[in-house]
Motif scaffolding. Sequence first.
Motif, PDB file in Angstrom:
ATOM      1  N   TRP A  49       0.832  -1.204   0.000  1.00 43.54           N
ATOM      2  CA  TRP A  49       0.000   0.000   0.000  1.00 43.54           C
ATOM      3  C   TRP A  49       0.866   1.252   0.000  1.00 43.54           C
ATOM      4  O   TRP A  49       0.624   2.198  -0.754  1.00 43.54           O
ATOM      5  N   VAL A  50       1.906   1.249   0.834  1.00 43.63           N
ATOM      6  CA  VAL A  50       2.833   2.384   0.890  1.00 43.63           C
ATOM      7  C   VAL A  50       3.572   2.530  -0.429  1.00 43.63           C
ATOM      8  O   VAL A  50       3.718   3.647  -0.966  1.00 43.63           O
ATOM      9  N   ASP A  51       4.049   1.410  -0.993  1.00 42.47           N
ATOM     10  CA  ASP A  51       4.807   1.457  -2.245  1.00 42.47           C
ATOM     11  C   ASP A  51       3.955   1.990  -3.402  1.00 42.47           C
ATOM     12  O   ASP A  51       4.448   2.725  -4.270  1.00 42.47           O
ATOM     13  N   ILE A  52       2.678   1.625  -3.416  1.00 41.70           N
ATOM     14  CA  ILE A  52       1.785   2.116  -4.466  1.00 41.70           C
ATOM     15  C   ILE A  52       1.631   3.632  -4.365  1.00 41.70           C
ATOM     16  O   ILE A  52       1.707   4.360  -5.356  1.00 41.70           O
ATOM     17  N   HIS A  53       1.457   4.126  -3.145  1.00 38.32           N
ATOM     18  CA  HIS A  53       1.265   5.561  -2.957  1.00 38.32           C
ATOM     19  C   HIS A  53       2.559   6.336  -3.183  1.00 38.32           C
ATOM     20  O   HIS A  53       2.523   7.513  -3.559  1.00 38.32           O
ATOM     21  N   LYS A  54       3.690   5.693  -2.984  1.00 35.37           N
ATOM     22  CA  LYS A  54       4.980   6.343  -3.254  1.00 35.37           C
ATOM     23  C   LYS A  54       5.335   6.269  -4.738  1.00 35.37           C
ATOM     24  O   LYS A  54       6.259   6.956  -5.195  1.00 35.37           O
ATOM     25  N   GLY A  55       4.623   5.407  -5.467  1.00 40.48           N
ATOM     26  CA  GLY A  55       4.891   5.255  -6.885  1.00 40.48           C
ATOM     27  C   GLY A  55       5.956   4.231  -7.216  1.00 40.48           C
ATOM     28  O   GLY A  55       6.322   4.060  -8.380  1.00 40.48           O
ATOM     29  N   SER A  56       6.472   3.528  -6.190  1.00 46.68           N
ATOM     30  CA  SER A  56       7.521   2.533  -6.441  1.00 46.68           C
ATOM     31  C   SER A  56       6.955   1.183  -6.833  1.00 46.68           C
ATOM     32  O   SER A  56       7.688   0.301  -7.274  1.00 46.68           O
ATOM     33  N   LYS A  57       5.649   0.989  -6.664  1.00 46.38           N
ATOM     34  CA  LYS A  57       4.997  -0.252  -7.094  1.00 46.38           C
ATOM     35  C   LYS A  57       3.953   0.115  -8.139  1.00 46.38           C
ATOM     36  O   LYS A  57       3.122   0.998  -7.902  1.00 46.38           O
ATOM     37  N   GLN A  58       4.017  -0.537  -9.284  1.00 50.74           N
ATOM     38  CA  GLN A  58       3.159  -0.191 -10.405  1.00 50.74           C
ATOM     39  C   GLN A  58       2.107  -1.273 -10.643  1.00 50.74           C
ATOM     40  O   GLN A  58       2.275  -2.427 -10.246  1.00 50.74           O
ATOM     41  N   TYR A  59       1.028  -0.876 -11.290  1.00 52.51           N
ATOM     42  CA  TYR A  59       0.039  -1.842 -11.742  1.00 52.51           C
ATOM     43  C   TYR A  59       0.594  -2.603 -12.948  1.00 52.51           C
ATOM     44  O   TYR A  59       1.438  -2.068 -13.669  1.00 52.51           O
ATOM     45  N   PRO A  60       0.166  -3.825 -13.235  1.00 56.04           N
ATOM     46  CA  PRO A  60      -0.857  -4.563 -12.495  1.00 56.04           C
ATOM     47  C   PRO A  60      -0.317  -5.172 -11.199  1.00 56.04           C
ATOM     48  O   PRO A  60       0.847  -5.567 -11.126  1.00 56.04           O
ATOM     49  N   ILE A  61      -1.194  -5.236 -10.198  1.00 57.52           N
ATOM     50  CA  ILE A  61      -0.846  -5.874  -8.931  1.00 57.52           C
ATOM     51  C   ILE A  61      -1.092  -7.368  -9.085  1.00 57.52           C
ATOM     52  O   ILE A  61      -2.186  -7.789  -9.468  1.00 57.52           O
TER      53      ILE A  61
END
Length: 272
Positions: A157-169
């Motif tokens: 959740w944190v990585d998604i909001h920081k932009g370090s984790k991208q879709y698709p999940i």
Amino acid sequence: VFYDELKKFEIQHEYLATHGPITYGRFESQTKTFFELANKIVLGVNYIDKKSWPNHRLLQFLVVVHNIRTIYSAADRLLKGHWEDTFVLARVSLEAFIKIVWLSCYPTHIDNAFVKTKTGRQFNVTSFIDDELKLDWHSYKFLSLYSHGQIEVIRDWVDIHKGSKQYPIRLQRKFDKFNLEIGLNYLQFLQVAYLRFLIEVLATGLNDVHLPATLIADAQEFATAKHESMLQHPKDYWPRVAADLGDILSLIKAVDGGAEFKKSWKNIRCNP
């Protein structure tokens, strides 16, 4: 990661963990040795004279028997790359071992170790570790975070909001040296704890056929070597936990012999 990909990853991870440049093959062989020794002793304990056993000893024996399989499963999942599963299973066996200790300390309240009742002393693993034994163990709380699935969800959740984790999940697997080694440390402790309890508390007599002296000697040598390895760990946490384990086993023997729990524990901790 789909099913066939996941099975391929497990095979590759297990090979890398046991034959790669940073190999953990010794852990695999030690787990096999633990499993063989523990199960042979369990079988042998069935044939010894149990007249001297206190009422709670059978319950402790059953807890040990069922958790040997759990520890094996935790090791298997770790070598296959599923360290989260290992943490969940390790938490189960750690709580079970603390319950074994609690049963000796409160032998007149053994029902409360398994079923919540309205009377008598109640088993609470965190309270028993922190407030009564006063052990500086973070293991149970740490493993609980993973057992409830909080760590990985919050991290993503944190990585998604920081932009370090991208879709698709999607489910992803990789070789994770850091968490693999955390799992190895927990499983080493559990193997030592359960094997020493089997040797020092449950194997109260020898049987030439089913529980020979040579088997106990081999198990003792193995447990001692693993315990010494924990004492030499470069991080200060595991040597401390290894030393605490010796005190815990001394406590079990003392209270099973009729000594009062809190007074015995105070004496053991004041006279290492």
